[in-house]
Design a protein around this motif. Structure first.
Motif, short mmCIF file in Angstrom:
data_model
loop_
_atom_site.label_atom_id
_atom_site.label_comp_id
_atom_site.label_asym_id
_atom_site.label_seq_id
_atom_site.Cartn_x
_atom_site.Cartn_y
_atom_site.Cartn_z
N THR A 1 0.85 -1.19 0.00
CA THR A 1 0.00 0.00 0.00
C THR A 1 0.89 1.24 0.00
O THR A 1 2.08 1.17 0.31
N LYS A 2 0.31 2.38 -0.35
CA LYS A 2 1.12 3.60 -0.41
C LYS A 2 1.29 4.28 0.94
O LYS A 2 1.90 5.34 1.02
N THR A 3 0.79 3.65 2.00
CA THR A 3 0.89 4.25 3.33
C THR A 3 1.67 3.38 4.30
O THR A 3 1.54 3.52 5.51
N GLU A 4 2.48 2.45 3.77
CA GLU A 4 3.25 1.57 4.66
C GLU A 4 4.15 2.40 5.57
O GLU A 4 4.86 3.30 5.12
N THR A 5 4.16 2.08 6.85
CA THR A 5 4.98 2.82 7.81
C THR A 5 6.27 2.10 8.16
O THR A 5 7.13 2.66 8.84
N THR A 6 6.43 0.86 7.68
CA THR A 6 7.69 0.14 7.86
C THR A 6 7.91 -0.81 6.70
O THR A 6 6.96 -1.43 6.19
#
Length: 826
Positions: free
Chosen positions: A587-592
């Motif tokens: 996804t374009k919002t991966e945080t790691t």
């Protein structure tokens, strides 16, 4: 660039150079972090003897003033090009070397460090040249085109008679090679005491290095002379670019001036060795900027074509260096085996002079490859067919163990047999990738830490950053030092220009760039692309096969519209297959991203690769191959809306999937399996999705390495190629042999070839199975060989090599994709 030279729009082998890295793929793209030389280093190499106290005091007092002058052009405009300072203090005291060194970013820090120096009663001669070498190899953040100032009052104890061979590896040669590689320029300040033998190698080595490096040697008379040279001559070295040099001149010399722009100031530095009883020449029609007992510095506003004359006294010897203050720099690359020079110059109708080094080639003109490249393709195929026909006759009478005519030396320690040693990041400049790049920049040091390269005493990894948009591709950065790369990566990625509505890119060119800059095969490439990018632009080139030296993994970033998780342009999808790479939707919002990289770095042995285009009506159920003895296995499943993933080992034991998940999102799951808890061999793995197709892969981190190549003769070893050698033949398919090398004493027993339809990767068809035989390991590096095989003309085939031990345990199951005859236009 080290292995070939530019030839119009391609790279060509240099005369006398026949090497696997030479030819169409031999020219590396420019590393823009190195090509950008607006920022440089200033290096001080100071002999910390008590007899050098007055020189040290003068340097401390005047250093900031010197730097101020060096960072202003002839018009007084300030431009701080000195990014960093290196101070290397050294002294030899009764055979004990004492070093005081530091890397700094400001002149104030340099002065403070000089104030902390301790001086010693050193030996009469000092290891000066070794110190010059160490000063440039201690701090990896040093910039190229450094100005190196060397201060001593002693002959160099490590000097040897002059040598013209790189292979001698003496300190003088090593210091020369550093200057050729990093474009550093040496200036020697010699405060030699009375009675010094100026003809000795210990003194002559300074003159020799100044000559070969196009630098300067100043024979200092007193402290006033010392200070004046620093302020006037060194103070004028603002982007100093040589346009003419000469050493040991005895006659008058008329010089033609060269400038970048009419009216530029040209500098003329004339130096002598007072011990030769020479007198300084004079010049007319120029301005005397500064002078001393052993030098004169003249200036003159000029235009191209002006002439000036150096008038010499008969019997005197002198050196001159004519230079400009200019940011237009000539770059030259060397091959240490012959006289090969590659130039890059950002200018037009200007002149530069650069150091050069020539040496006689020792390559054998009778080299087999040399003869082959002079023949037409038809001749080569004809020879290959004749060799094969003769071989078929000879096979009948051969001994049980085949011997090779000539052994492949390169394959003995081929780096592809071991873990990957290069990471290449390719970033597509799409605006919707911003959050992912922010996460990547935040975690880059932790990602690099996974390579275990950050604490190494020696650097054996390479790290590379490439970016592209719809018009260009750039190799922004490539470095062996992980800490340096991490810092620069964060800076470059944070400032990377991202674009809206980017729907087609130069992604193929970035892959070409990655292939050319692969220094440590097998390189793992991580290509970040947005699913909104539907096409990649074709790249004009005369070759069509991706190197087996890299593994290209595509991390596809969701655009919120595309539902098919295999949303990758067909050209890139093919490259993913050809290089045994991965496709990973995120996804374009991966945080790691750290766990994902933890499951990829070093995990390169592909044993299972299956997909199905409908995984929602019926789950995909496959055989997963788990090699015995691997460190661990990574199972990755891709599918639109993954619903269930199930696994059981070769004994039928159920594997708790959730216990081993390291990374997941709605369309992807990665599992690292500790196989010590389960039986190796053939597992059952299944996946069910909400819609569309799915893919299951199994890879291992293992010490077992394997090479697969091809040859037209069963006694050939030296010319085994990594690509199918008949791939461009317009004749009927020629028989060939698959040659193999496997480490850890593993002996494969079977090679299976399958035909893959590019439109339906999920329906491979078995083509043939071949028994694998052993060859004599003393004469054959590729000591394993298939039966004679006629390769199908199909575009895509898989070659799977398998080995079991006597107890029936699966030791090896490796998959390789090979592609032939790319369609026109690709």
């Amino acid at each position: 660039m080290r292995f070939s030279v530019p030839d119009k729009n391609r790279c060509a082998c240099a005369p006398g150079w026949y090497d696997k890295y030479c030819g169409l793929r031999g020219c590396m793209p420019p590393n823009e972090d190195h090509v950008n030389i607006d920022l440089r280093s200033l290096i001080i190499v100071f002999n910390t003897k008590t007899s050098m106290k007055s020189q040290l005091d003068s340097l401390k007092t005047n250093f900031k003033k010197i730097v101020s002058r060096m960072t202003k052009d002839a018009n007084g405009v300030y431009d701080n090009w000195i990014e960093s300072f290196i101070v290397y203090g050294f002294v030899n005291v009764q055979s004990q070397l004492i070093v005081q060194s530091k890397f700094m970013y400001s002149a104030d820090d340099v002065v403070n460090f000089l104030n902390s120096f301790t001086l010693y009663d050193g030996d009469d001669s000092q290891p000066v040249i070794t110190a010059v070498q160490a000063a440039q190899q201690t701090f990896p953040k040093q910039r190229s085109h450094a100005t190196v100032l060397v201060f001593t009052d002693s002959p160099s104890s490590d000097a040897t008679p002059w040598s013209h061979r790189f292979t001698d590896q003496n300190p003088e040669q090593l210091v020369l090679q550093i200057s050729l590689l990093w474009k550093s320029r040496y200036t020697f300040f010699l405060s030699l005491p009375a009675g010094t033998d100026y003809t000795s190698n210990g003194v002559d080595v300074y003159r020799r290095l100044a000559l070969t490096n196009h630098g300067d040697t100043f024979f200092i008379q007193d402290i006033n002379d010392f200070t004046k040279v620093l302020l006037s001559v060194i103070g004028s070295q603002y982007y100093s670019e040589n346009v003419a040099v000469a050493y040991g001149k005895t006659d008058d010399e008329t010089l033609t001036t060269y400038v970048d722009n009419e009216g530029d100031i040209v500098y003329f530095l004339i130096t002598i060795d007072p011990s030769t009883k020479s007198t300084l020449p004079t010049m007319a029609g120029v301005n005397l900027y500064a002078d001393g007992p052993s030098y004169r510095l003249y200036t003159r506003p000029s235009k191209i074509g002006d002439t000036v004359t150096i008038s010499n006294t008969p019997g005197s010897k002198y050196n001159y260096r004519m230079f400009l203050q200019s940011k237009r720099t000539l770059m030259i690359f060397y091959n240490d085996d012959i006289s090969v020079h590659v130039f890059y110059y950002n200018g037009y109708k200007q002149q530069r002079v650069s150091t050069a080094y020539c040496i006689t080639s020792n390559h054998n003109p009778q080299d087999t490859y040399f003869h082959n490249i002079l023949k037409s393709p038809q001749d080569i195929y004809s020879v290959a067919r004749e060799k094969h026909e003769l071989q078929m006759v000879n096979e009948i009478s051969q001994a049980d163990v085949l011997q090779c005519k000539e052994r492949s030396i390169d394959a003995i320690n081929d780096p592809r047999l071991k873990e990957a040693k290069q990471l290449i990041f390719i970033l597509e400049q799409h605006m919707d990738n911003a959050q992912i790049y922010k996460t990547l920049a935040k975690e880059i040091n932790q990602i690099i830490y996974l390579t275990n390269a950050t604490n190494a005493d020696t650097y054996d990894w390479e790290f590379t950053l490439i970016s592209h948009d719809s018009a260009e591709s750039h190799v922004i950065l490539s470095a062996y030092n992980p800490i340096d790369f991490g810092e620069k990566f964060q800076k470059f990625v944070t400032n990377l220009q991202l674009l809206n509505n980017l729907d087609n890119t130069m992604g193929l060119l970035s892959i070409v760039q990655a292939q050319k800059i692969t220094l440590r095969p097998t390189a793992q490439v991580y290509y970040f692309t947005n699913q909104a990018v539907k096409t990649v632009q074709n790249v004009a080139r005369t070759w069509d096969i991706v190197s087996r030296n890299m593994e290209v993994n595509f991390i596809t970033i969701a655009d919120g519209v595309t539902t098919e998780i295999f949303a990758l342009p067909k050209e890139l999808e093919l490259i993913q297959k050809m290089t045994n790479g991965r496709i990973i939707p995120i996804t374009k919002t991966e945080t790691t991203l750290l766990p994902l990289f933890g499951d990829m770095i070093g995990v390169t042995a592909l044993t299972t690769d299956n997909e199905q285009y409908n995984c929602h009506d019926t789950p995909l159920v496959i055989n997963g191959f788990f090699e015995d003895g691997a460190d661990y296995s990574v199972v990755q499943v891709v599918g639109t809306g993954l619903k269930t993933v199930q696994m059981q080992d070769s004994n039928g034991a159920i594997v708790g999937v959730t216990d081993y998940i390291t990374y997941q999102n709605p369309n992807f799951v990665s599992m690292r399996v500790d196989k010590s808890k389960f039986a190796s061999g053939v597992w059952k793995i299944s996946a069910l999705t909400a819609t569309g197709g799915c893919q299951i892969t199994v890879r291992h981190r293992t010490t077992v390495g394997m090479l697969l190549g091809f040859t037209s003769s069963n006694t050939d070893d030296a010319t085994v190629t990594s690509q199918i050698i008949t791939q461009r033949s317009k004749l009927d398919s020629l028989p060939l042999y698959a040659a193999m090398k496997v480490t850890d004493g593993i002996i494969p027993t079977n090679l299976e070839i399958q035909i893959v339809n590019r439109k339906r990767y999920d329906q491979p068809q078995s083509y043939t199975n071949s028994t694998v035989i052993q060859r004599d390991s003393n004469s054959c590096t590729y000591n394993l060989l298939s039966e004679s095989i006629v390769v199908p003309k199909n575009e895509l085939t898989t070659w799977t090599v398998t080995a079991y031990n006597t107890a029936g345990k699966l030791l090896l199951h490796r998959i390789f994709y090979y592609y032939q005859h790319l369609p026109s236009g690709f």
